[in-house]
Write a protein that holds these residues in place. Sequence first.
Motif, short mmCIF file in Angstrom:
data_model
loop_
_atom_site.label_atom_id
_atom_site.label_comp_id
_atom_site.label_asym_id
_atom_site.label_seq_id
_atom_site.Cartn_x
_atom_site.Cartn_y
_atom_site.Cartn_z
N ALA A 188 0.83 -1.21 0.00
CA ALA A 188 0.00 0.00 0.00
C ALA A 188 0.87 1.27 0.00
CB ALA A 188 -0.97 -0.01 1.18
N GLN A 190 3.64 1.64 -1.43
CA GLN A 190 4.10 1.80 -2.81
C GLN A 190 3.02 2.47 -3.67
OE1 GLN A 190 7.11 1.07 -4.46
NE2 GLN A 190 6.02 2.25 -6.02
N VAL A 191 1.78 1.99 -3.55
CA VAL A 191 0.69 2.59 -4.34
C VAL A 191 0.51 4.06 -3.97
CG1 VAL A 191 -1.79 2.52 -4.77
CG2 VAL A 191 -0.50 0.38 -4.64
N TRP A 229 6.17 -4.53 -9.86
CA TRP A 229 5.11 -4.15 -8.93
C TRP A 229 3.74 -4.57 -9.40
CZ3 TRP A 229 4.78 -3.26 -4.00
CH2 TRP A 229 5.98 -3.06 -3.31
N VAL A 230 3.53 -4.65 -10.70
CA VAL A 230 2.26 -5.17 -11.20
C VAL A 230 2.06 -6.60 -10.71
CG1 VAL A 230 1.08 -5.93 -13.28
CG2 VAL A 230 2.08 -3.64 -13.18
N LEU A 233 1.48 -6.54 -6.76
CA LEU A 233 0.15 -6.04 -6.41
C LEU A 233 -0.93 -7.02 -6.87
CD1 LEU A 233 0.63 -2.26 -7.30
CD2 LEU A 233 0.62 -3.29 -5.01
N GLY A 234 -0.74 -7.57 -8.06
CA GLY A 234 -1.71 -8.54 -8.56
C GLY A 234 -1.80 -9.77 -7.67
N ALA A 237 -3.57 -8.84 -4.22
CA ALA A 237 -4.60 -7.84 -4.55
C ALA A 237 -5.58 -7.61 -3.41
CB ALA A 237 -5.34 -8.27 -5.82
N VAL A 240 -4.03 -5.69 -0.35
CA VAL A 240 -3.71 -4.30 -0.66
C VAL A 240 -5.00 -3.49 -0.83
CG1 VAL A 240 -2.50 -2.76 -2.25
CG2 VAL A 240 -1.57 -5.02 -1.77
N ALA A 241 -5.99 -4.10 -1.50
CA ALA A 241 -7.27 -3.41 -1.70
C ALA A 241 -7.91 -3.07 -0.36
CB ALA A 241 -8.21 -4.25 -2.54
N LEU B 258 -7.56 -3.99 -8.36
CA LEU B 258 -7.18 -4.99 -7.36
C LEU B 258 -8.37 -5.88 -7.01
CD1 LEU B 258 -4.99 -2.80 -4.97
CD2 LEU B 258 -4.19 -4.56 -6.55
N PRO B 261 -8.36 -8.58 -10.31
CA PRO B 261 -7.06 -8.60 -10.99
C PRO B 261 -7.04 -9.44 -12.27
CG PRO B 261 -6.97 -9.82 -8.91
CD PRO B 261 -8.29 -9.14 -8.96
N LEU B 267 -4.28 -5.25 -14.94
CA LEU B 267 -2.84 -5.12 -14.75
C LEU B 267 -2.30 -3.87 -15.44
CD1 LEU B 267 -1.64 -8.83 -15.00
CD2 LEU B 267 -2.39 -7.50 -13.02
N LEU B 270 -2.67 -1.02 -13.11
CA LEU B 270 -1.61 -1.03 -12.08
C LEU B 270 -0.28 -0.56 -12.67
CD1 LEU B 270 -2.45 -4.41 -10.27
CD2 LEU B 270 -3.14 -2.09 -9.64
#
Lengths: 364, 364
Positions: A188, A190-191, A229-230, A233-234, A237, A240-241, B258, B261, B267, B270
């Motif tokens: 989070a 990072q986002v 990072w994709v 995060l994926g 998910a 982080v969401a 997210l 995904p 993606l 993101l």
Amino acid sequence: MTDVPQRRLQGTVRVVGSGLLGASIGLGLRQQGVDVILEDVSPAARNLAIDYGAGRVGGADDHPTLIVVCVPPDVTADIVERELAAYPEALVTDVASVKVAPLRELEKRGVDVSRYIGSHPMAGRERGGPLSARADLFVGRPWVVAGHDGIGYRAAAALEDLILDLGATPIEMTPEEHDAGVAVVSHAPQVVASLMAARLRDAPDTSLGLAGQGVRDVTRIAASDPTLWVQILGANAGGVAEVLRALREDLDGVISALDEPEHPGALRVLAETIGAGNAGVSRLPGKHGQSKTYRQVIVMVDDTPGQLGRLLTEMGEIGVNLEDLRLEHSPGAQFGLAEVSVVPEHEERLIDDLVRRGWTIAGA
Amino acid sequence: MTDVPQRRLQGTVRVVGSGLLGASIGLGLRQQGVDVILEDVSPAARNLAIDYGAGRVGGADDHPTLIVVCVPPDVTADIVERELAAYPEALVTDVASVKVAPLRELEKRGVDVSRYIGSHPMAGRERGGPLSARADLFVGRPWVVAGHDGIGYRAAAALEDLILDLGATPIEMTPEEHDAGVAVVSHAPQVVASLMAARLRDAPDTSLGLAGQGVRDVTRIAASDPTLWVQILGANAGGVAEVLRALREDLDGVISALDEPEHPGALRVLAETIGAGNAGVSRLPGKHGQSKTYRQVIVMVDDTPGQLGRLLTEMGEIGVNLEDLRLEHSPGAQFGLAEVSVVPEHEERLIDDLVRRGWTIAGA
């Protein structure tokens, strides 16, 4: 500069993926005299890491006791499954920065995970490539061991040996605890840093000229690699969401308050937002795990080689330990400002002694 | 360590508000031999600043040429109006961190602003109180002069003299440009840091134990004072809301991605988010206004006084200039990691020479 601990790991280690983490693991283990086999989907990358001293080419006669999968998150489960099948005696681990997704994927495929245990070295930097590898990359860092019900304690012992041999500190938690943890302290942030930095993309130069240390700190990690990072995060998910949804709820409140600052309660919302941030940031563990407040002293330093060294050497002579240091360069000036953090008891003496030695204090 | 420029300001300066900024202005001007009158709503605070050497008590015979209002944003217009009326010959400025609101408020009240010009020293730290004051607080910092159509260039000359006497660099922009600028490089980053830090408030200790340098940087300014920030955000509400609204739009996109995904395009959203952050952060001016990329070399340093000084002194001997430096303490370890930034051309030589001198490189 630190004592090398006695080697614990026995047998051969097979490292699959010779990027930064894989090659660093190889280098670190080789330094301990451990036999290391290196593998990579790219023979060129593997050969580069081998030339670099991170291990050797494997053969049909090899029987590794431990396999470390160091590949991107989206192929981690594939490679772990392949390695479990190819080496039916070995313990297999991976170092991906998410831990629930690979385990779930393996279970979904019906893979026997009694020889698999995920792990995650908190090695700080995400810069790729074997040429960035260092034997000391993991020294002093936490290394999460994400146990699960399908593997016994003793079966995972070789992983703990590996971690200790590399100078890291094993930290046990469940895959869920790990992913929730990195969601809030790594993914989070990072986002958030990226979203804030994106606002600077179209800001006028005059605005950017007013930038101080604050915005630089908030957006520093926004320089991270999108491809990596994709995937991270994926793969994490949901966690982080969840963090970002809670953040958005607070953000909505702030925007509403700013839209009607005269409205009763608007200022209270703003005060609570900053106050909640105070409370949150104070929970981050400080140096050596302590949560301690330091005093900052700002010293002017000529912008020539060695000047900062002279300052810190003199701080050593004064007998004051430096707890943290930040540098700030004044726009257009031929000197910088060094913000040194010291324990409160040392602040006054440091200032007095530095001034006596001819340094200019620009703030405290 | 820098040449003291010749004094430019003539006459007496009256400083209203003797907190960090007011007392620092007083100290800096006194050092140049300028006659400074100090005022404060709290006689105790004023007397403290006077004892500290930041000025003297004013009298009925004083005719200041320049008045600097250093009070909180919410009372700035009141005090500026009062000072304009009380000293009909003086130029009046203020140092509040918002510039549109005070000017609009004065105009709304029908105050003649031909002797008022707002300003804002980008002095970095927001720590309060005259005891934190330093004569050098403004040296090398940008100091915004927010001109407006109601005041002529020559009428404002004394303000530029003050800024130069204090060693700062005057930067001219309109109040609107200033407020839009600080909204995006200071006020919105503050909110974002606080919102992220608020997520740490209720996170389990195990999660916080995984915190690295990234989240520390993102949330560092979340430790700021709520009282001051409520005023700043309230006074620049429109500009900050505009930045945060754009951020929320992107945040909504990230959360949607997210949430699904596997959805086509998720993606990509993101990747674009991280990519936009890359583009934004790269626009922040670097050292001396250049936008330049440095290489980072991580060196292990014993956690004892003087060791970091020895490192930087040796970097000076090697002839490599330090562009930036970050310290990271390994949890539980008796040494730290120093991340030094150097120009790319010097990286290889620095690593080679440091290794030759016995330093351990923990990353590059």
